[in-house]
Scaffold this active site. Sequence first.
Site, PDB file in Angstrom:
ATOM      1  CB  THR A   1      -0.973   0.028   1.194  1.00  0.00           C
ATOM      2  OG1 THR A   1      -0.234   0.124   2.423  1.00  0.00           O
ATOM      3  CG2 THR A   1      -1.870  -1.202   1.214  1.00  0.00           C
TER       4      THR A   1
ATOM      5  N   PRO B   1       0.036   7.471   0.492  1.00  0.00           N
ATOM      6  CG  PRO B   1       0.655   6.184   2.328  1.00  0.00           C
ATOM      7  CD  PRO B   1       0.848   7.513   1.729  1.00  0.00           C
ATOM      8  CG  LEU B   2      -4.277   6.654  -2.958  1.00  0.00           C
ATOM      9  CD1 LEU B   2      -4.917   6.683  -4.338  1.00  0.00           C
ATOM     10  CD2 LEU B   2      -4.785   7.802  -2.104  1.00  0.00           C
ATOM     11  CG  HIS B   3      -2.566   2.969   3.604  1.00  0.00           C
ATOM     12  ND1 HIS B   3      -1.299   2.423   3.558  1.00  0.00           N
ATOM     13  CD2 HIS B   3      -2.410   4.170   4.216  1.00  0.00           C
ATOM     14  CE1 HIS B   3      -0.428   3.247   4.115  1.00  0.00           C
ATOM     15  NE2 HIS B   3      -1.064   4.309   4.514  1.00  0.00           N
ATOM     16  CG  ASP B   4      -8.409   1.819   3.665  1.00  0.00           C
ATOM     17  OD1 ASP B   4      -8.932   2.747   4.304  1.00  0.00           O
ATOM     18  OD2 ASP B   4      -7.676   0.959   4.198  1.00  0.00           O
TER      19      ASP B   4
END
Length: 317
Positions: free
Chosen positions: A193, A237-240
Amino acid sequence: MKKRNVLIDCDPGVDDVMALLLALANRDRLNILGVTTVSGNQTLAKVTKNLRKLWTFLKLEIPAACGAAKPLIKDPLHGGEIHGVSGMDGWEFPAPVFQLESDNGIVFLKEKIMEAEGRVTLIPTGPLTNIGLLFSVFPETKERIEMISLMGGSIFSGNRTPFAEFNIYADPEAAKIVFDSGVPITMSGLEVTNKAAINDEEIKELMSSEGSVSRMAGSLLQSYTNFHRRKGLTTYPLHDVVSVMYLLNPEMFKGEDYRVEIDTSIGIYRGRTAADTGELMRHEPPNAHVLMDVDRDEFMGVFFEALKRLDESVNSE
Ligand code: RIB
Ligand code: CA
């Protein structure tokens, strides 16, 4: 092509919103049976209000319910320093008109799973409290679940402690129930991520878009950059989003099958997702497919295309 039944469990949260937007833009492939909220990035009340505000802004009627207000054992942890006091700072949403279907998210999840035609994929993007409770209270749901595509954990680092990622650290006991459940898991941890990160130029482009959904996403992301800039980062960061993107484009990623065990001790390693990565160590069979790498440019291209589709669909109503 048959749609994939999905239930999304989230703590919106800016990157949760981006994950929801990607899923919403792909309803030709994802049959979103419902969305539940869980205490995480902010309090349950705040993240639930955020989901209602987002649904109102997008004029959606997808069923939703609120879940656990605290982790199984410890006190709630929040991430206001990242997502803001509201949990979704950066855009002036309309007052929430959308009404929840239920205020018991665990029963809501169980009913959606048991009523579904075919098996269901779970997409948790927050602490795993609701999913841990679901499996404990309604174990019969497990065989109806095709897989879990979750954002959480990290093999070699942490972002809440040096060893633990926030979603797992917030409720390690719930995470242990999930990782020990036997349900197939794809884990989008920090190794992948952190590579799915947007930059300033891309955010500015979104903010100057003619589409209201792209502008909203850009404004939320601009607010989300503040914490990361203070940490010296220049990409965000676009983790999800990864947990949804994997279901749509698995070939975009590289991953390994590992045995992942959750550290529920109260010491320095609490919340660690300890992975048996050594050939010599393999005592237990793998319980998770752990994503380790992604084609970042391809990832962002698909994400921006999704926002454009929502711009057209929302603006056309
Ligand atoms: O560590 C990143 C995770 O914690 C994401 O789900 C983010 O929304 C926060 O919940
Ligand atoms: Ca989240």
